[in-house]
Design a protein around this motif. Structure first.
Motif, mmCIF file in Angstrom:
data_model
loop_
_atom_site.group_PDB
_atom_site.id
_atom_site.type_symbol
_atom_site.label_atom_id
_atom_site.label_comp_id
_atom_site.label_asym_id
_atom_site.label_seq_id
_atom_site.Cartn_x
_atom_site.Cartn_y
_atom_site.Cartn_z
ATOM 1 N N ASP A 149 -4.535 1.660 6.894
ATOM 2 C CA ASP A 149 -3.931 3.011 7.433
ATOM 3 C C ASP A 149 -3.051 3.046 8.412
ATOM 4 O O ASP A 149 -3.089 2.059 9.235
ATOM 5 C CB ASP A 149 -5.024 3.994 7.659
ATOM 6 N N PHE A 150 -2.322 4.178 8.563
ATOM 7 C CA PHE A 150 -1.470 4.279 9.911
ATOM 8 C C PHE A 150 -2.071 5.268 10.617
ATOM 9 O O PHE A 150 -2.945 6.007 10.304
ATOM 10 C CB PHE A 150 -0.134 4.839 9.395
ATOM 11 N N ILE A 151 -2.054 5.114 12.126
ATOM 12 C CA ILE A 151 -2.486 6.179 12.983
ATOM 13 C C ILE A 151 -1.503 6.111 14.172
ATOM 14 O O ILE A 151 -0.854 5.271 14.397
ATOM 15 C CB ILE A 151 -3.944 5.649 13.475
ATOM 16 N N HIS B 87 0.765 -1.149 -0.030
ATOM 17 C CA HIS B 87 0.018 0.101 0.027
ATOM 18 C C HIS B 87 0.661 1.234 -0.080
ATOM 19 O O HIS B 87 0.403 2.491 -0.238
ATOM 20 C CB HIS B 87 -0.900 0.037 1.316
ATOM 21 N N TYR B 88 2.066 1.373 0.346
ATOM 22 C CA TYR B 88 2.983 2.572 0.295
ATOM 23 C C TYR B 88 4.155 2.311 -0.773
ATOM 24 O O TYR B 88 3.924 2.765 -1.853
ATOM 25 C CB TYR B 88 3.162 2.668 1.786
ATOM 26 N N THR B 89 5.347 1.554 -0.261
ATOM 27 C CA THR B 89 6.195 1.432 -1.141
ATOM 28 C C THR B 89 6.980 0.183 -0.838
ATOM 29 O O THR B 89 7.106 -0.319 0.237
ATOM 30 C CB THR B 89 7.373 2.788 -0.561
ATOM 31 N N PRO B 90 7.572 -0.308 -1.957
ATOM 32 C CA PRO B 90 8.225 -1.574 -1.945
ATOM 33 C C PRO B 90 9.344 -1.677 -0.863
ATOM 34 O O PRO B 90 10.003 -0.701 -0.748
ATOM 35 C CB PRO B 90 8.970 -1.930 -3.323
ATOM 36 N N PRO C 281 16.950 2.783 2.936
ATOM 37 C CA PRO C 281 16.355 4.067 2.503
ATOM 38 C C PRO C 281 14.853 4.041 2.285
ATOM 39 O O PRO C 281 14.005 5.222 2.347
ATOM 40 C CB PRO C 281 17.145 4.424 1.029
ATOM 41 N N GLU C 282 14.344 2.721 1.922
ATOM 42 C CA GLU C 282 12.922 2.690 1.775
ATOM 43 C C GLU C 282 12.159 3.183 2.969
ATOM 44 O O GLU C 282 10.920 3.626 2.649
ATOM 45 C CB GLU C 282 12.481 1.250 1.493
ATOM 46 N N VAL C 283 12.531 2.857 4.114
ATOM 47 C CA VAL C 283 11.729 3.161 5.175
ATOM 48 C C VAL C 283 11.677 4.895 5.329
ATOM 49 O O VAL C 283 10.589 5.281 5.562
ATOM 50 C CB VAL C 283 12.299 2.594 6.543
ATOM 51 N N GLY C 284 12.806 5.578 4.922
ATOM 52 C CA GLY C 284 12.682 7.112 4.846
ATOM 53 C C GLY C 284 11.322 7.151 3.870
ATOM 54 O O GLY C 284 10.658 8.208 3.979
ATOM 55 N N MET C 285 11.472 6.586 2.623
ATOM 56 C CA MET C 285 10.320 6.881 1.589
ATOM 57 C C MET C 285 9.128 6.415 2.334
ATOM 58 O O MET C 285 8.206 7.296 1.970
ATOM 59 C CB MET C 285 10.613 5.973 0.351
ATOM 60 N N LEU C 286 9.110 5.517 2.908
ATOM 61 C CA LEU C 286 7.452 5.095 3.512
ATOM 62 C C LEU C 286 7.231 6.337 4.423
ATOM 63 O O LEU C 286 6.084 6.724 4.300
ATOM 64 C CB LEU C 286 7.819 3.948 4.517
ATOM 65 N N GLY C 287 8.005 6.773 5.492
ATOM 66 C CA GLY C 287 7.606 7.856 6.165
ATOM 67 C C GLY C 287 7.237 9.082 5.467
ATOM 68 O O GLY C 287 6.098 9.457 5.935
#
Lengths: 195, 195
Positions: free
Chosen positions: B80-82, B15-18, B122-128
């Motif tokens: 979703d995130f909350i 749902h967000y980024t690979p 870096p993917e996690v940065g993109m996720l945020g």
DNA sequence: CGAGGCCTTGACCGCGGTCAATGCCCGTGG
DNA sequence: CCACGGGCATTGACCGCGGTCAAGGCCTCG
């Protein structure tokens, strides 16, 4: 010449997140300085814009047309970033006009260059994150303001945050920004109508 | 057991980024599954919360107190995130209550773990970044809605986006979320009052 | 001097808020 | 099993903020 860019980029680093020397050097190569000596529309509705601007000095606003009227959606001043957010992030035609409101110096960067720098320097990822977070927090405040404050309170609170705004931005824009009509704003500003 | 986590994290990636395999393995180590079988407040006003939750299934809401009344600020559903955004991002006491509204499964991660993963992948940065952008765009829509739509339109548009919301969230919360009173919402929903 | 922006002022009125009473549903205990 | 109480929703009566429409004032610039 690129000394000026370096100074501007240092202001970015200072107001957002520290940038390494190598990063600053690349950043200099990726950007372009734009100067405007009078109010100018820099992005039109319907255009694609893959640019983001850092305001080194001056002011700018974003607005859209709603039933033939200009509705201001955003103001930005020195040390803020401005762009047509939707177009820049989502690569869609801009719903906004973006206009420089005063003599201004902007530092322009394109989405491609941002991506290039992000891949090279993690600080740039952090910078993007911080810009979006800042915008998000401001939007949050505006929602509370729109939902609960009276016209008077909205205006007073805007003045608290930006006392100089009435000198820099036409009242019409201010009114639509805080979600009231120009007439109401006018009455509010008239001391006779104050309680 | 950690198969379940893996499935949930795959949904995040989808749902967000690979996310790379190594990243997913670390992500699994950094998170915790929480289950709730009935409505439960998980963050209280005034508490610090350095956690963010991904909703694998169920629903949650964030609300704050304004003049003794609950004002809903956010709803989140599966995928979703909350979190208490302010507390999570700015490390301040939460102005919000965060409440699970249905039987739900959440995946919890702390700010420290997010930072750890961001430094590694870096993917996690993109996720945020993507999460914040998504929130920002939703806030933008809500501002337009609050400024220009009638009570009726706000409700209709909410239903267009989330047709099932009336089955999942009490009307009181829905009303305050779209910035109207419960009474007005009630009149709107009564077909007799429609034009 | 005249035209056009921008702002001010006035008269009116409608949407939706407030306050208060009533209805409805469900869980708990006698 | 029924009665009661409390939470949530509905309905009604009222009214005020701020929107709309329209006219007029006041700059600045050609």
């Amino acid at each position: 010449m690129s000394e000026e860019k370096r100074n501007i980029i240092n202001k970015v680093a200072e107001h957002y997140t520290p940038l390494g020397d190598a990063c600053i050097e690349e950043y200099i190569k990726s950007t372009k300085i734009l100067r405007y000596d009078k109010p100018t529309v820099i992005i039109k509705e319907g255009e694609y814009s893959d640019k983001t601007y850092f305001i080194a000095s001056g002011a700018a606003g974003a607005y859209y047309l709603k039933d033939g009227k200009d509705i201001s959606d955003w103001f930005a001043f020195e040390n803020d970033f401005i762009s047509s957010v939707n177009s820049f992030i989502l690569d869609v035609p801009s719903p906004h006009y973006v206009e420089v409101l005063e003599p201004s110096v902007l530092l322009e960067i394109s989405r491609d260059e941002v991506n290039r720098l992000t891949a090279l320097f993690p600080e740039v990822g952090m910078l993007g994150y911080q810009i979006v977070v800042k915008v998000m927090l401001q939007l949050q405040h505006r929602i509370v303001s729109l939902q609960f404050e009276t016209a008077q309170q909205k205006y007073d609170n805007l003045l608290k945050i930006r006392p100089d705004i009435t000198q820099r931005v036409p009242l019409t824009h201010i009114a639509s920004f805080i979600g009231i009509t120009l007439e109401t704003l006018s009455r509010i500003r008239n001391p006779k109508n104050r309680i």
